[in-house]
Design a protein around this motif. Structure first.
Motif, PDB file in Angstrom:
ATOM      1  N   LYS A 203       9.434 -44.770   9.292  1.00  0.00           N
ATOM      2  CA  LYS A 203       9.189 -43.795   8.222  1.00  0.00           C
ATOM      3  C   LYS A 203      10.351 -42.831   8.136  1.00  0.00           C
ATOM      4  N   ILE A 204      10.469 -42.189   6.966  1.00  0.00           N
ATOM      5  CA  ILE A 204      11.633 -41.356   6.663  1.00  0.00           C
ATOM      6  C   ILE A 204      11.217 -40.079   5.952  1.00  0.00           C
ATOM      7  N   ARG A 205      11.912 -38.999   6.294  1.00  0.00           N
ATOM      8  CA  ARG A 205      11.825 -37.748   5.538  1.00  0.00           C
ATOM      9  C   ARG A 205      13.249 -37.383   5.168  1.00  0.00           C
ATOM     10  N   TYR A 225      16.023 -38.009   8.002  1.00  0.00           N
ATOM     11  CA  TYR A 225      15.434 -38.024   9.345  1.00  0.00           C
ATOM     12  C   TYR A 225      14.479 -39.209   9.413  1.00  0.00           C
ATOM     13  N   GLY A 226      14.711 -40.099  10.374  1.00  0.00           N
ATOM     14  CA  GLY A 226      13.881 -41.284  10.512  1.00  0.00           C
ATOM     15  C   GLY A 226      13.184 -41.325  11.854  1.00  0.00           C
ATOM     16  N   TYR A 338      15.418 -41.528  -1.234  1.00  0.00           N
ATOM     17  CA  TYR A 338      15.242 -40.999  -2.589  1.00  0.00           C
ATOM     18  C   TYR A 338      13.784 -40.639  -2.845  1.00  0.00           C
ATOM     19  N   LEU A 339      12.900 -41.567  -2.522  1.00  0.00           N
ATOM     20  CA  LEU A 339      11.476 -41.343  -2.799  1.00  0.00           C
ATOM     21  C   LEU A 339      10.959 -40.142  -2.013  1.00  0.00           C
ATOM     22  N   SER A 340      11.420 -39.986  -0.786  1.00  0.00           N
ATOM     23  CA  SER A 340      11.014 -38.827   0.013  1.00  0.00           C
ATOM     24  C   SER A 340      11.496 -37.529  -0.625  1.00  0.00           C
TER      25      SER A 340
END
Length: 396
Positions: A203-205, A225-226, A338-340
């Motif tokens: 997951k990613i922020r 940040y992953g 991008y989506l985050s």
């Protein structure tokens, strides 16, 4: 004995396509013979005027139907990489594409499926994999010599670009033309190396600065940040708006740490794994003993090496430097980033393809609206350099 050669067509004769053309014509890829090129801009085709044996086409489909090629190199705008690749596979033609694999993962997944169904060879121009320092880092991490992975930190800010660079083409740094900014144009190689060495996070922020340092609508500053299932983390920072820039990759594990910077790989090895040392040491302010190794090896000219390896794979079945199907991995990271940023939330991988495409389409529409507003206010006095300087002044 005559060297076996693939019959290559180059589609797209811009900066990258013409660069590959010159590499081959100067003898850097002995297993490659260019037999055709294609570009919709007649000016770009003039590069072949001195080579009457090379056919020129104003359309990729005409090149496919010519029967003059068994392989193509795709160097067109990002959105069209999968579109043209799929057509080539359907014609029974081998493909090597420039990075990135595409703009959104669904089209790249469909491209990968087309490649598999065709049985043709498929490569991607991840030339940074030829750098011996990154290859050594991958070997150390993947072999377990660094132990259980803990952290990756990559500061890659030496992608500096001026406003003149972005003004050099109307398609450049736009959602409609390129599909993104630093993550889609400059950093795909670094994102590929991140996942190639350390793996794809779960997951990613991410935080993106859209037009933070330039008059563009896409991102020119990003922090990702992953997190990984084993508890490891990754931080990736990149921008085209800092000078001088930094390129420092640091990877930590239970058995030590490696750092790549300034053309060197530095490796600290722990005598005792950190987790074991933490709970067996009798003192509170001690650290595990370390040994140190350092590697320094100049990177080869990567582009011709990747193309030559692709050609040999077509001819002899040998291993390519980068399989084309792996392009979806780094694109998954940038799509999630991008989506985050757009949703201001965490994003799990693999990314929700439908949601991403909906948000991307919104950016294209907003960009179009902004451009129309800009045209309507062309008589408005432009910001002078002093105004821009004040606009971006850091206030403490």
């Amino acid at each position: 004995m005559e060297t076996k050669q693939i019959k290559l067509g180059i589609i797209g004769m811009g900066n990258m396509g013409s660069g590959h053309f010159r590499n081959v014509m100067s003898g850097k890829c002995p297993s490659v013979k260019i037999t055709a090129i294609a570009d919709s801009n007649p000016e770009k085709l003039k590069i072949a005027e001195e080579y009457p044996e090379i056919a020129v086409f104003d359309d990729a489909e005409k090149l496919f139907n010519s029967g003059l090629v068994d392989s193509v190199l795709i160097a067109v705008p990002h959105y069209d990489h999968p579109v043209i690749a799929i057509k080539a596979f359907r014609h029974g033609i081998n493909v090597i594409t420039e990075k990135p694999a595409g703009v959104y993962t669904r089209q790249v997944r469909e491209m990968n499926e087309a490649a598999e169904n065709s049985g043709m060879k498929f490569g991607i121009m991840f030339n940074q994999r030829t750098n011996p320092l990154y290859a050594k880092a991958r070997e150390i991490v993947q072999s377990g010599q660094l132990g259980e992975t803990k952290r990756l930190v990559w500061i890659i800010t030496n992608w500096y670009r001026t406003q003149a660079y972005y003004d050099s083409g109307s398609w450049r740094a736009t959602w409609k033309g390129e599909g993104g900014g630093v993550l889609l144009n400059q950093a795909p190689h670094n994102l590929d190396l991140w996942q190639w060495i350390f793996g794809v996070p779960s997951k990613i922020r991410a935080f993106c600065g859209f037009g933070k340092y330039h008059k563009i609508s896409v991102e020119d500053d990003v922090t990702i940040y992953g997190e990984y299932d084993n508890g490891a983390t990754a931080t990736f920072i990149s921008t085209t708006g800092e000078a001088p820039g930094t390129n420092r990759l640091e990877i930590s594990g239970d058995k030590g740490k490696i750092v790549i910077e300034d053309g060197k790989l530095k490796w600290w090895k722990l005598a005792v794994p950190e987790r074991e040392f933490c709970f067996t040491a009798k003192e509170g302010f001690v650290s595990p003993q370390t040994t140190y190794e350092e590697f320094s090896e100049q990177a080869p000219e990567g582009h011709p090496r990747v193309l030559e390896a692709f050609a040999r794979s077509v001819l002899n079945g040998t291993k390519m430097i980068a399989d084309g199907t792996e392009g979806i991995n780094s694109l998954s990271i940038s799509n999630a980033a991008y989506l985050s940023a757009w949703t201001d939330d965490w994003v799990k991988l693999p990314v929700n393809e439908k949601e991403f495409e909906e948000y991307l389409e919104k950016q294209v529409i907003l960009e179009k609206d902004r451009n129309e507003e800009k045209k309507g206010s062309e008589n408005k006095e432009a910001e002078n350099p002093e105004q821009l300087k004040e606009r971006w002044k850091v206030r403490w």
